[in-house]
Design a protein around this motif. Structure first.
Motif, PDB file in Angstrom:
ATOM      1  N   PRO A 211      50.880  19.174  23.495  1.00  0.00           N
ATOM      2  CA  PRO A 211      49.631  19.877  23.771  1.00  0.00           C
ATOM      3  C   PRO A 211      48.210  19.161  22.914  1.00  0.00           C
ATOM      4  CG  PRO A 211      51.013  21.921  23.584  1.00  0.00           C
ATOM      5  CD  PRO A 211      51.868  20.434  23.093  1.00  0.00           C
ATOM      6  N   PRO A 212      47.042  19.023  22.551  1.00  0.00           N
ATOM      7  CA  PRO A 212      45.877  18.778  21.989  1.00  0.00           C
ATOM      8  C   PRO A 212      45.842  19.679  21.227  1.00  0.00           C
ATOM      9  CG  PRO A 212      44.788  18.917  24.679  1.00  0.00           C
ATOM     10  CD  PRO A 212      46.708  19.522  24.430  1.00  0.00           C
ATOM     11  N   ASN A 213      45.403  20.279  20.073  1.00  0.00           N
ATOM     12  CA  ASN A 213      45.301  21.052  18.967  1.00  0.00           C
ATOM     13  C   ASN A 213      43.366  21.247  19.850  1.00  0.00           C
ATOM     14  OD1 ASN A 213      42.891  18.952  18.475  1.00  0.00           O
ATOM     15  ND2 ASN A 213      44.656  18.481  16.266  1.00  0.00           N
TER      16      ASN A 213
ATOM     17  N   ALA B  34      40.794  19.548  22.269  1.00  0.00           N
ATOM     18  CA  ALA B  34      40.523  20.155  23.103  1.00  0.00           C
ATOM     19  C   ALA B  34      39.152  20.264  23.776  1.00  0.00           C
ATOM     20  CB  ALA B  34      41.556  21.139  23.756  1.00  0.00           C
ATOM     21  N   TRP B  35      38.553  20.932  22.625  1.00  0.00           N
ATOM     22  CA  TRP B  35      36.987  20.897  22.792  1.00  0.00           C
ATOM     23  C   TRP B  35      36.132  19.646  23.444  1.00  0.00           C
ATOM     24  CZ3 TRP B  35      33.835  24.418  24.103  1.00  0.00           C
ATOM     25  CH2 TRP B  35      34.214  26.186  23.995  1.00  0.00           C
TER      26      TRP B  35
ATOM     27  N   ARG C  73      37.190  18.418  27.124  1.00  0.00           N
ATOM     28  CA  ARG C  73      36.307  19.580  27.635  1.00  0.00           C
ATOM     29  C   ARG C  73      34.868  19.152  27.373  1.00  0.00           C
ATOM     30  NH1 ARG C  73      37.808  24.095  24.884  1.00  0.00           N
ATOM     31  NH2 ARG C  73      39.459  24.789  25.300  1.00  0.00           N
TER      32      ARG C  73
END
Length: 177
Positions: free
Chosen positions: A12-14, A18-19, A22
């Motif tokens: 999973p991305p850190n 992730a931001w 988004r």
């Protein structure tokens, strides 16, 4: 070696990545809606001019403003995945150590460009905030602020990618690390 690459894709991305993702997804939706609006507005303008015999005055002005916003917001939306125009011949021809230095220089140049665009965008928006557009009579600070907003988003996405350990791709041939 192939298994290592697949394992890196599976994790999973850190938080920083992730931001960034988004922000990119949000920008993709906003940009898609803006592009749809431009298409509909220009269709209405052509319909008004050739079918009704009178083109609305506001359609050209809004279309130009939306295109400026699309261009500036798009800079941040396509950075991480290598969507900007680039030539990867030099990057692909050098050793990995030199590549790291060149990509760091590229990132510094992008940040400097974002800084200049942001500064100029704020100045232009403030300078023209009291002026109103001809057809819609909206403050001209709104279209000029696209430069500043786009520059901030460009710098933010680049910073988040780097903080997340990702090097934005040089072109679509190189994968995002």
């Amino acid at each position: 070696m192939q298994a290592v690459g697949e394992a890196a894709k599976a994790r999973p991305p850190n938080a920083a990545i992730a931001w960034a993702m988004r922000i990119e997804r949000t920008l993709d939706v906003i940009l898609g809606l803006m592009l749809l609006a431009v298409a509909l507005i220009l269709f209405y303008q052509v319909f008004g001019r050739y079918v009704i015999g009178r083109a609305p005055a506001w359609t050209e002005e809004i279309s130009r403003m939306l295109v400026a916003w699309i261009a500036m917001l798009g800079t941040g939306a396509c950075l991480r995945n290598g969507g900007h125009v680039s030539v990867g011949a030099l990057i692909n021809a050098v050793s990995p150590r030199v590549r790291v230095v060149l990509l760091a220089l590229r990132d510094a140049a992008v940040m400097a460009t974002a800084g200049v665009l942001g500064w100029a965008g704020v100045r232009f928006a403030m300078l023209n905030a009291d002026q109103e557009s001809a057809a819609m009579e909206i403050p001209m600070g709104i279209p000029y602020s696209a430069m500043a907003v786009g520059a901030v988003l460009l710098a933010l996405v680049l910073a988040l990618a780097r903080l997340g350990g990702q090097t934005p791709a040089v072109d679509s041939i190189l994968p995002v690390e």
